[in-house]
Motif scaffolding. Structure first.
Motif, PDB file in Angstrom:
ATOM      1  N   ALA A 273       5.012  12.127   1.263  1.00 41.71           N
ATOM      2  CA  ALA A 273       5.936  12.541   0.504  1.00 41.71           C
ATOM      3  C   ALA A 273       7.169  11.436  -0.594  1.00 41.71           C
ATOM      4  O   ALA A 273       7.342  10.987  -1.363  1.00 41.71           O
ATOM      5  N   HIS A 274       7.312  10.519   1.106  1.00 42.84           N
ATOM      6  CA  HIS A 274       7.926   9.390   0.842  1.00 42.84           C
ATOM      7  C   HIS A 274       7.516   8.595  -0.704  1.00 42.84           C
ATOM      8  O   HIS A 274       7.401   8.069  -1.360  1.00 42.84           O
ATOM      9  N   LEU A 275       6.182   8.106   0.009  1.00 40.07           N
ATOM     10  CA  LEU A 275       5.540   7.406  -1.826  1.00 40.07           C
ATOM     11  C   LEU A 275       5.264   8.366  -3.124  1.00 40.07           C
ATOM     12  O   LEU A 275       5.614   7.440  -4.091  1.00 40.07           O
ATOM     13  N   LEU A 276       5.198   9.285  -2.788  1.00 38.20           N
ATOM     14  CA  LEU A 276       5.400  10.116  -4.471  1.00 38.20           C
ATOM     15  C   LEU A 276       6.943   9.897  -5.109  1.00 38.20           C
ATOM     16  O   LEU A 276       7.229  10.017  -6.006  1.00 38.20           O
ATOM     17  N   THR A 277       7.743   9.517  -4.056  1.00 31.98           N
ATOM     18  CA  THR A 277       9.327   9.734  -5.327  1.00 31.98           C
ATOM     19  C   THR A 277       9.517   8.129  -4.338  1.00 31.98           C
ATOM     20  O   THR A 277      10.927   8.423  -5.764  1.00 31.98           O
ATOM     21  N   SER A 278       8.801   7.024  -4.777  1.00 34.23           N
ATOM     22  CA  SER A 278       9.725   6.385  -4.237  1.00 34.23           C
ATOM     23  C   SER A 278       8.774   5.222  -5.287  1.00 34.23           C
ATOM     24  O   SER A 278       9.021   3.714  -5.313  1.00 34.23           O
ATOM     25  N   THR A 279       7.591   5.317  -5.623  1.00 33.00           N
ATOM     26  CA  THR A 279       6.632   4.844  -5.982  1.00 33.00           C
ATOM     27  C   THR A 279       6.212   4.978  -7.586  1.00 33.00           C
ATOM     28  O   THR A 279       6.411   6.549  -7.366  1.00 33.00           O
ATOM     29  N   THR A 280       5.062   4.693  -8.270  1.00 31.67           N
ATOM     30  CA  THR A 280       4.783   5.667  -9.318  1.00 31.67           C
ATOM     31  C   THR A 280       3.631   5.487  -8.933  1.00 31.67           C
ATOM     32  O   THR A 280       2.762   5.446 -10.151  1.00 31.67           O
TER      33      THR A 280
END
Length: 325
Positions: A273-280
């Motif tokens: 979830a963190h990667l999905l919202t903070s990276t592309t």
């Protein structure tokens, strides 16, 4: 409509943050020039000042018994005085009356107990502060209390979880009323995250509890969170810890309230979830980095935890400036 009339219901021992998160967020929205603007008033029984649970006193702007609709939004605050307020026939009766004259009705935290006492939540799914959910579910059996989400919307009825979830709920209202751009600007001014989805769990593995007291469990937890893409089966973790799989499971259940497998799945899902919202990062890369192996496995885990697929989560929750890493 020249203004959106919003009434926040307070009472003795209400939670100041419950009230302030609402009034400040809507006030900031007004500073951004929203049309129609929010006209926010705090109402209390008899119009008397209320002493919040923290000891500070707030002056009410309206007498609850004299407030008349139509209202755009009626919001009931929570606080340690919620049970006394729910047992107060005057408060309950006027909340019930005003709900009939409001476009949108909401509660924050334990304010759900007052909506429940009024019968407004009968037959509905609702949330409240995770600590109070079991006792309120027992007290109001006609309400399906769910302690997991940040907030729940059921038609015109909205219930938010504990304390600062009032920010999430109010930002959702601003977005609904004036668009995502305005809501994002308000969030930036408040220096808050825009915005946790309503179905995000109230308690995250990264914030919900202190490190486990058991040193072996702590070591395993540290290994899991630092090596999400590794082999993290219970058998492998037990072998690394030098104990049997059965003993490791007993330790996890005692110290964390869940099995090693469930902890690993939760850790991987929250990291995704963190990667999905903070990276592309592409979805496949997110799945690989977090140890899911395939996008389908990630999707299944995401739906089980958040109720929506990861693609929808990213589309609605991605922060500005997301980076490729």
């Amino acid at each position: 409509m020249t203004e959106r009339r919003v009434v926040v219901v307070g009472y003795d021992a209400a939670e100041l943050l419950d009230i302030a998160c609402i009034t400040t967020s809507l006030g900031v929205a007004n500073l951004h020039g929203v049309k129609p603007a929010y006209h926010v008033r705090l109402a209390s029984p008899g119009g008397h000042p209320i002493t919040c649970g923290t000891g500070l006193t707030l002056l009410a702007q309206e007498t609850l018994e004299r407030v008349a609709g139509p209202l755009d939004t009626l919001i009931v605050s929570g606080g340690i005085g919620h049970l006394a307020a729910a047992d107060n026939g005057v408060i309950v009766a006027h909340v019930r009356r005003l709900a009939r004259e409001s476009r949108r009705i909401a509660s924050v935290c334990t304010g759900a107990s007052i909506l429940a006492a009024s019968g407004l939540l009968d037959g509905r799914r609702a949330t409240t502060h995770w600590r109070w959910a079991p006792s309120l579910a027992s007290r109001y059996p006609k309400v399906a209390f769910d302690p997991e989400p940040i907030f729940i919307r059921d038609g015109e009825m909205c219930t938010a979880a504990g304390v600062t979830s009032a920010l999430d709920l109010t930002l959702a209202f601003v977005e609904e009323d004036h668009g995502a751009g305005v809501a994002r600007s308000v969030a930036r001014n408040l220096v808050t995250y825009l915005q946790r989805p309503g179905n995000q769990a109230q308690m995250s593995m990264f914030t919900s509890a202190p490190p486990p007291a058991n040193e072996l469990v702590k070591q395993v937890v540290d290994h899991v969170t630092g090596h999400l893409d590794a082999d993290l089966t219970a058998a492998t973790l037990a072998a690394q810890a030098g104990v049997s799989e059965r003993h490791l499971t007993r330790l996890f259940l005692k110290n964390l309230g869940q099995s090693p497998g469930r902890f690993v799945r939760q850790a991987r899902t929250e990291a995704a979830a963190h990667l999905l919202t903070s990276t592309t990062l592409p979805m496949a890369a997110v799945a690989t980095r977090c140890g899911f192996g395939t996008v389908e496995t990630l999707r299944q885990a995401f739906i089980a935890r958040y109720g929506i697929p990861p693609s929808q989560y990213r589309a609605t929750q991605s922060s500005t400036g997301a980076r490729q890493i």
